[in-house]
Design an enzyme around this catalytic site. Sequence first.
Site, mmCIF file in Angstrom:
data_model
loop_
_atom_site.group_PDB
_atom_site.id
_atom_site.type_symbol
_atom_site.label_atom_id
_atom_site.label_comp_id
_atom_site.label_asym_id
_atom_site.label_seq_id
_atom_site.Cartn_x
_atom_site.Cartn_y
_atom_site.Cartn_z
ATOM 1 N N GLU A 1 0.755 -1.220 0.017
ATOM 2 C CA GLU A 1 0.069 0.035 -0.214
ATOM 3 C C GLU A 1 0.987 1.270 0.072
ATOM 4 O O GLU A 1 1.700 1.341 0.874
ATOM 5 C CB GLU A 1 -0.749 0.084 1.124
ATOM 6 C CG GLU A 1 -2.330 -0.538 1.242
ATOM 7 C CD GLU A 1 -3.086 -0.147 2.261
ATOM 8 O OE1 GLU A 1 -2.813 0.765 3.100
ATOM 9 O OE2 GLU A 1 -3.692 -1.075 2.879
ATOM 10 N N ASP B 1 -5.459 10.003 9.905
ATOM 11 C CA ASP B 1 -4.042 9.690 10.291
ATOM 12 C C ASP B 1 -3.699 10.070 11.564
ATOM 13 O O ASP B 1 -3.841 11.149 11.972
ATOM 14 C CB ASP B 1 -3.198 10.010 9.333
ATOM 15 C CG ASP B 1 -3.218 8.806 8.193
ATOM 16 O OD1 ASP B 1 -3.172 7.582 8.312
ATOM 17 O OD2 ASP B 1 -3.792 9.424 6.824
ATOM 18 N N TYR C 1 -11.086 -3.857 3.444
ATOM 19 C CA TYR C 1 -10.054 -3.734 4.631
ATOM 20 C C TYR C 1 -11.098 -3.233 5.760
ATOM 21 O O TYR C 1 -11.750 -2.403 5.889
ATOM 22 C CB TYR C 1 -9.685 -2.145 3.921
ATOM 23 C CG TYR C 1 -8.460 -1.585 4.995
ATOM 24 C CD1 TYR C 1 -8.599 -1.830 6.291
ATOM 25 C CD2 TYR C 1 -7.205 -0.996 4.362
ATOM 26 C CE1 TYR C 1 -7.571 -1.044 7.143
ATOM 27 C CE2 TYR C 1 -6.231 -0.583 5.074
ATOM 28 C CZ TYR C 1 -6.284 -0.428 6.377
ATOM 29 O OH TYR C 1 -5.367 0.022 7.250
#
Lengths: 403, 262
Positions: free
Chosen positions: B41, B52, B167
């Site tokens: 990735e 994040d 995911y």
Amino acid sequence: MTDLPNSLRTGPDEQGHFGAFGGRYVAETLMPLILDLEREYRAAQVDNAFRAEFDDLLKNYVGRPSPLWLAQRLTDHLGGAKIYLKREDLNHTGAHKINNCIGQILLAKRMGKTRIIAETGAGQHGVATATVAALFGLPCTIFMGAVDVARQQPNVFRMKLLGAEVVAVESGAKTLKDAMNEALRHWVANVHDTFYIIGTVAGPHPYPELVRDFQSVIGDEAKAQILEAEGRLPDMLIAPVGGGSNAIGLFHPFLDDTGVEIVGVEAAGEGLDGKHAASLAGGRPGILHGNKTYLLQDEDGQITEAHSISAGLDYPGIGPEHSWLHDIGRVRYEPVTDAEALASFQKLTKLEGIIPALESAHAIAAAERIAPTLGKDKIIIVNCSGRGDKDIFTVADALGVKL
Amino acid sequence: MTRFASAFAKGPALIAFITAGDGDTAANLDALVAGGADVIELGMPFTDPMADGPAIQAANLRSLAKGTTTGDIFAMAAAFRHRHPDVPLVLMGYANPMTARGADWFAAECAKAGVDGVICVDIPSEEDAELGPSLRAAGVDLIRLATPTTDPARLPAVLDGAGGFLYYVSVAGITGLQQAAQASIEEAVARLKAATDLPVAVGFGVRTPEQAAEIAKTADGVVVGSAFVDIIAAHGDGAAPHLEAFTRTLADAIHRAKEIAA
């Protein structure tokens, strides 16, 4: 302008879009909560008890309606259109921000959320959020860019006095957009018990809609007040636009009154060829903070830093409904620089005995530019969105005065 | 068989994330492959990485400070594809850089560079029209995220149009911080696998071989990101040998997990 609806007040659509703008661009973790919020807001909209509690708090706690003041000395000085000021600066906590916070904390209560978070730029929304959190006895965390913490110390202290925790955000440019990033990060990790009171008409649907609805009290009042004072609608509305909540609040009730010209004022900072915060004049559509809207960005889609002397306008985006109103041409958006705003800040203070927020001073500057070009029979309503006490250190610094 | 199908057919896969343009990206990618990573990735740096944690935020800023452009990222991807014809490559990032020149342009560049899949953090299924149709038309898989807050009512919409692998973001939070309880991961993976034929990979907060091995007992893949990014932060342009050694410990743990479980 081919497929415009009969009314410009029906947006957004069911997916939260205003034309090509708005929407729900958030991480999957937040989506279920956003959908919950929308369901709860739909229920609140038709709940008379919710409306009654909102109205009661606006009247008895915020001090509404705010006056519509005929600024006679400013009008005489400019020698053109008659200028009225919508005195949002007289609200409890000193700006329009509290209207929205009252609405959202009632939603938070309805949803059973027990913690409040918010982002703030100038600190006005942070103070308003900390205020309603104190009123409702809920713990509250305010995210504020470290640069803004430094330039808005009085508001930081106010928030702390009100019992809020103020988190100085050190990432990115350390201003409003970074505060919003950090608030979103915190929210995503605390969705189960936390309500995020977004301060402007941006973010994922339904925030732009519900913030607008809570702020529309400004325009509803102004309309009734001008009809009472003048027996007719105004010829023009002028309001400053950062994210654009005070502006949409004033504009929205007038959108279908085609005889009313509407002007939004963007912060042109050092000028449109230098550092500025004018997303419409200097940006293009993109996706940030949950919605699609005009953004300051480079060709790769990286967000560029905004600049304005006014911390409340120092944001690289704008609410999606403004982007739509810009594209369809219903609202004209004009830039005003730091220097112009600074001059108008002083002028209004001297002529009317009203110290406006630097945000509001941008709208005053546009009025100064436009009013002399209109006849004395014309009427302009300018949104005096906040008071300028918070800005005296910034202004002193800009004028080279040591306090 | 697609590269994804081949990679997941071998047993539980290590999916390794690093940020493009942070350190010597080509050397780092080679180190991840040499150490045994099954899927790569590559993070597209963004000025406002809202999902994040501190480690990947800092990596984004380091990369942008070096002047990394979208064009540079596609060049890195194309060069990787040339060196490693069989290793699946995923671009992960945010909507604005992906759509800045139009979704069709982005999808075509992905296809040209040999990118197998795209993960976009801030385009949920409700806004699929923004990117999904362009990617699918270009033959690039759109990899969707499921989270602890994705309820059964939403799951079909999340899976609709999804490709590559699913995911599972194991914690409601941002990258690199908390770790989810193993029991909650097992329950979620079982639920997701019942709903889709796509491989299910688990990420967010996975930092050690021990955690990875536990997850690999039930999941088809384990995503590790912040731990690699920390190594790059510590070693800069000399990170490759450290990355390779750490990758090997993770890959061995994950690849062995199935044998132990069986």
